[in-house]
Enzyme design. Structure first.
Site, short mmCIF file in Angstrom:
data_model
loop_
_atom_site.label_atom_id
_atom_site.label_comp_id
_atom_site.label_asym_id
_atom_site.label_seq_id
_atom_site.Cartn_x
_atom_site.Cartn_y
_atom_site.Cartn_z
N ASN A 8 0.80 -1.23 0.00
CA ASN A 8 0.00 0.00 0.00
C ASN A 8 0.84 1.28 0.00
O ASN A 8 0.30 2.37 0.13
CB ASN A 8 -0.98 0.00 1.17
CG ASN A 8 -0.29 -0.03 2.52
OD1 ASN A 8 0.89 -0.37 2.61
ND2 ASN A 8 -1.01 0.30 3.57
N CYS A 9 2.14 1.15 -0.17
CA CYS A 9 3.04 2.31 -0.20
C CYS A 9 3.03 2.91 -1.61
O CYS A 9 3.26 2.22 -2.60
CB CYS A 9 4.46 1.86 0.17
SG CYS A 9 5.70 3.14 -0.06
N ASN A 10 2.78 4.22 -1.69
CA ASN A 10 2.72 4.88 -3.00
C ASN A 10 4.05 4.82 -3.75
O ASN A 10 4.06 4.68 -4.97
CB ASN A 10 2.29 6.34 -2.84
CG ASN A 10 0.83 6.46 -2.49
OD1 ASN A 10 0.02 5.60 -2.83
ND2 ASN A 10 0.47 7.53 -1.78
N VAL A 12 6.28 2.43 -3.56
CA VAL A 12 6.40 1.06 -4.06
C VAL A 12 5.53 0.90 -5.30
O VAL A 12 5.95 0.31 -6.31
CB VAL A 12 6.02 0.03 -2.97
CG1 VAL A 12 5.91 -1.37 -3.56
CG2 VAL A 12 7.03 0.06 -1.83
N LYS A 13 4.32 1.44 -5.27
CA LYS A 13 3.41 1.35 -6.42
C LYS A 13 4.03 2.03 -7.65
O LYS A 13 3.98 1.49 -8.75
CB LYS A 13 2.06 1.99 -6.09
CG LYS A 13 1.23 1.19 -5.11
CD LYS A 13 -0.05 1.93 -4.77
CE LYS A 13 -0.81 1.23 -3.69
NZ LYS A 13 -2.01 1.98 -3.26
#
Length: 115
Positions: A8-10, A12-13
């Site tokens: 859910n880390c932006n 990482v996305k």
């Protein structure tokens, strides 16, 4: 290639999107669910420096008591905290052939190192 982070880390996305769009097929390691070894953290700290691996801008770090924060003054003490609070690891960390090569996300860095 393995991408270490939490889903859910932006950041990482963004990294996963960039990697996929540029033809990479990364394996994802969710260290919230799968954990992380002291050996892995040690290798990352040796490569990037413990001050970089420890995300002092994140909410996990900020939630620690002043005493807990002040006790982190070396690689060993940082690894101890990161083993307990995996969300305090700067993410993502990307390994290629078992070696850490990138931390966080910068399109310029990804292009220069991975292309």
């Amino acid at each position: 290639m393995i991408v270490y982070g939490i889903p859910n880390c932006n950041t990482v996305k963004k990294a996963m999107t960039w990697l996929t769009e540029n033809g990479f097929k990364p394996e994802f390691h969710d260290f919230k669910k799968k954990g992380i070894s002291a050996e892995k953290l040690n290798a990352w700290c040796d490569t990037f420096g413990w001050e970089t691996v420890l995300n002092k801008k994140g909410t996990t770090w900020k939630k620690l008591s002043t005493e807990e924060q002040q006790e982190v003054n070396s690689k060993e003490s940082a690894i101890k905290v990161l083993m307990t609070y995996t969300s305090a690891i700067k993410r993502p960390i990307i390994e290629v052939d078992g070696k850490p090569v990138l931390i966080s996300f910068s399109e310029e860095s990804y292009q220069s190192i991975l292309k």
